[in-house]
Scaffold this motif. Structure first.
Motif, mmCIF file in Angstrom:
data_model
loop_
_atom_site.group_PDB
_atom_site.id
_atom_site.type_symbol
_atom_site.label_atom_id
_atom_site.label_comp_id
_atom_site.label_asym_id
_atom_site.label_seq_id
_atom_site.Cartn_x
_atom_site.Cartn_y
_atom_site.Cartn_z
ATOM 1 N N ASP A 79 0.949 -1.454 0.136
ATOM 2 C CA ASP A 79 -0.372 -0.002 0.018
ATOM 3 C C ASP A 79 1.035 1.175 0.011
ATOM 4 O OD1 ASP A 79 0.991 1.045 2.931
ATOM 5 O OD2 ASP A 79 -0.854 -1.002 3.515
ATOM 6 N N LEU A 81 1.031 3.677 2.814
ATOM 7 C CA LEU A 81 0.776 4.413 3.819
ATOM 8 C C LEU A 81 2.089 4.175 4.950
ATOM 9 C CD1 LEU A 81 -2.718 1.829 5.643
ATOM 10 C CD2 LEU A 81 -2.396 3.894 4.372
ATOM 11 N N GLN A 90 -1.900 -0.542 12.748
ATOM 12 C CA GLN A 90 -1.786 0.072 11.229
ATOM 13 C C GLN A 90 -3.167 -0.148 10.240
ATOM 14 O OE1 GLN A 90 1.443 0.326 10.897
ATOM 15 N NE2 GLN A 90 2.872 -0.632 11.877
ATOM 16 N N THR A 91 -3.006 -0.720 9.297
ATOM 17 C CA THR A 91 -4.018 -1.049 8.443
ATOM 18 C C THR A 91 -3.074 -1.703 7.303
ATOM 19 O OG1 THR A 91 -4.825 1.168 8.955
ATOM 20 C CG2 THR A 91 -5.174 -0.137 6.758
ATOM 21 N N TYR A 93 -4.278 -4.114 3.786
ATOM 22 C CA TYR A 93 -4.560 -4.882 2.905
ATOM 23 C C TYR A 93 -4.373 -6.539 2.239
ATOM 24 C CZ TYR A 93 -5.666 -0.451 2.418
ATOM 25 O OH TYR A 93 -6.546 1.258 2.637
ATOM 26 N N LYS A 123 -9.697 -4.983 3.565
ATOM 27 C CA LYS A 123 -9.140 -4.090 4.949
ATOM 28 C C LYS A 123 -8.790 -4.882 5.969
ATOM 29 C CE LYS A 123 -10.205 0.916 5.102
ATOM 30 N NZ LYS A 123 -10.396 1.519 4.758
ATOM 31 N N SER A 125 -8.061 -2.295 9.164
ATOM 32 C CA SER A 125 -8.289 -1.007 10.403
ATOM 33 C C SER A 125 -7.984 -1.593 11.384
ATOM 34 C CB SER A 125 -8.739 0.125 9.984
ATOM 35 O OG SER A 125 -9.743 -0.337 9.822
ATOM 36 N N ASN A 126 -7.588 -0.218 12.381
ATOM 37 C CA ASN A 126 -7.560 -0.455 14.093
ATOM 38 C C ASN A 126 -6.467 -2.035 14.325
ATOM 39 O OD1 ASN A 126 -7.860 1.186 15.724
ATOM 40 N ND2 ASN A 126 -9.363 -0.708 16.521
ATOM 41 N N PRO A 168 -10.123 -4.684 16.181
ATOM 42 C CA PRO A 168 -10.136 -4.413 14.295
ATOM 43 C C PRO A 168 -11.448 -4.041 13.467
ATOM 44 C CG PRO A 168 -8.470 -6.123 15.911
ATOM 45 C CD PRO A 168 -9.103 -5.633 16.282
ATOM 46 N N SER A 169 -10.932 -3.584 12.621
ATOM 47 C CA SER A 169 -12.329 -3.029 11.701
ATOM 48 C C SER A 169 -11.960 -3.846 10.277
ATOM 49 C CB SER A 169 -13.019 -1.651 11.476
ATOM 50 O OG SER A 169 -13.734 -1.238 10.441
ATOM 51 N N GLU A 219 -11.905 4.437 4.321
ATOM 52 C CA GLU A 219 -10.950 4.428 5.131
ATOM 53 C C GLU A 219 -11.258 5.936 5.488
ATOM 54 O OE1 GLU A 219 -6.577 4.532 5.164
ATOM 55 O OE2 GLU A 219 -7.090 3.214 7.241
ATOM 56 N N GLN A 224 -18.024 1.790 7.852
ATOM 57 C CA GLN A 224 -17.963 0.423 7.893
ATOM 58 C C GLN A 224 -18.708 -0.779 7.114
ATOM 59 O OE1 GLN A 224 -16.324 -0.759 11.018
ATOM 60 N NE2 GLN A 224 -15.235 1.004 11.386
#
Length: 487
Positions: A79, A81, A90-91, A93, A123, A125-126, A168-169, A219, A224
């Motif tokens: 990615d 990022l 962290q995130t 993919y 993805k 995330s969190n 985490p999402s 994001e 979500q």
């Protein structure tokens, strides 16, 4: 060779706290706490009433998730990022291919549709975490070394300690795929381009840029929700004469690809544009049985390695015809997986069906014995092996014994240093004495482990897939670049 998921079952999402059984609360005071022991896989056995518990202090970060059906293969998508990321949260993919249960002939249309396979582009995330101290602090007087149970409030405190609020999402987009996905790989130079190997014999190349862009935008918008399903045509599809598992993108020439099948054949793909390929219909021939894995050289654009059920490893140069330039017996059983070290290009690792894995110095091939390290720690087939993208002497291994192990080949036993460490930790460390000194970490808890990958942009982060879902983990003893707690 061990390939497919033993029993593919779709995983249903649980509501928070659903793993508490019948809902009745159990106080830790009503159950006598027992001193913690280090579990030795393959040696120790669980007695009646005993269970294994994870020690969270062994990890800087540890999370589990799933996307429905089990995934035999996945890849981490590079990615934008940051090239080297050390701060939580962290995130990440990913792309992953499902192994859905095959629908029977008398299944209804809805059942067949529900059991269809897909490629997941998602993805996470969190992803929270925290740097741990390698030497544990001394427990307060009167307390046991480790309590076997904790209250909900204790668990919430631990979540905070791991460096973040909330869990985490997951955001998931699914593209329909015909057949189970045996392996999937993202092109390193253009990670939105992915190649998938299907159990129906097709290798397909896909462009997932729209899905990755949508996830990145979500994001920013804070969106979500549930997964989205899509139908999409691949950029190109090529039919082998049999199914296969071996596939690898060239790290030097964007778009150059090799794919190998169970019919002993290896095919070379050359890009003719950003979205088209020419597949040479004359395969590379040399193995006497199924080609299990392929790896391009990190420094030679035309050179690649292959491994096979015939117990050999072959080295090929696409400029020199369709025969291997070198071939040698690598193990006493099927060679399931190989990994070419990107930081030390003379080193090639291989894992076998007999549980052993070896490290070879390719510079020593002409001298005969090129093995510089050989390990027999695992007692079941090796399912995945990969060198660290950040440390040239470190690699991760997964096995059908449900262990993910991390090794550092630069380590040697140091009795003086070990005695000093034991003095600091006192009785808190009771590790087995017969373990190889190169063994850094053992991760357990997943069933039927299939594939592992290091995150190339997050030093020390490893992701694994198994029949019961994915794990994201960062062992505390292999990462030294994280900021301190107060940073």
């Amino acid at each position: 060779m061990v390939r497919s998921i033993k029993s593919a079952k779709k995983i249903k999402r649980k509501s928070k706290g659903s793993d508490k059984g019948d809902g009745s609360s159990s106080s830790s005071s009503s159950i006598p706490s027992m001193p913690a022991k280090v579990w030795q896989p393959g040696v120790d056995k669980l007695e009646e009433g005993e269970e294994l518990q994870c020690d969270p202090s062994a990890y800087n970060s540890l999370h589990a998730f799933h996307i429905g059906w089990p995934c035999l293969s996945f890849d981490i998508v590079c990615d934008t990022l940051g090239l080297v990321r050390t701060e939580f949260p962290q995130t990440m993919y990913f792309v992953a291919g499902t192994q859905a249960e095959k629908a029977s002939s008398n299944s209804t249309y809805q059942e067949k549709k529900a059991s269809s396979n897909s490629i997941g582009i998602f993805k996470i995330s969190n992803i929270t975490g925290k740097r741990r101290e390698l030497v544990p602090s001394k427990p307060a007087a009167g307390n046991s070394d480790m309590e076997s149970d904790s209250s909900d409030s204790d668990k919430e405190d631990e979540d905070v300690e791991l460096g973040g609020s909330g869990s985490p999402s997951l955001q998931l987009r699914k593209v329909a795929h015909e057949g189970c996905i045996n392996r999937i790989r993202a092109m390193p130079q253009n990670p939105h381009i992915c190649a998938s190997w299907a159990d129906n014999g097709h290798v397909q190349v896909w462009d997932f840029s729209s899905h990755l862009n949508a996830l990145a935008e979500s994001e920013k918008q804070g969106a979500q929700g549930a997964s989205s399903d899509f139908n999409q045509a691949p950029l190109v599809k090529f039919k082998h004469n049999d199914e296969g598992y071996a596939i690898d993108w060239n790290p030097i020439v964007p778009g150059r690809l090799v794919s190998g099948d169970c019919n002993n054949c290896i095919f070379l793909w050359e890009p003719t544009s950003d979205a088209t390929w020419n597949v040479d219909t004359q395969p590379f021939i040399g193995h006497a049985a199924s080609v299990e894995d392929l790896q391009w050289s990190p420094t030679e654009a035309h050179v690649f390695a292959s491994c096979s059920v015939d117990r050999t490893i072959g080295i090929w140069d696409a400029r020199l015809g369709k025969s291997a330039v070198a071939s040698f017996k690598a193990h006493n059983a099927d060679v399931n997986v190989i990994s070419w070290n990107r930081l030390a290009s003379c080193m090639l690792a291989s894992g076998s069906d007999d549980g052993t894995f070896s490290i070879r110095d390719l510079r020593l091939l002409k001298q005969g014995d090129s093995v510089v390290a050989h390990f027999e720690y695992h007692k079941h087939p090796i399912t995945s092996i990969e060198w660290s993208p950040h440390e040239p002497s470190t690699l991760a291994v997964s096995s059908s014994d449900n262990q993910l192990t991390i090794w550092d080949l630069s380590l040697e036993k140091d009795d003086e240093e070990e005695a000093e460490f034991r003095a600091k930790t006192k009785e808190q460390v009771n590790d087995p004495e017969d373990l190889p000194p190169q063994l850094l970490f053992v991760h357990q808890g997943q069933k039927d482990l299939k594939e592992i990958h290091w995150h190339s942009q997050i030093p020390g982060m490893v992701v694994s897939t198994a029949a019961d879902g994915f794990n994201i983990l960062m062992p505390s003893n292999i990462q030294t670049t994280l900021p301190s707690d107060g940073a």
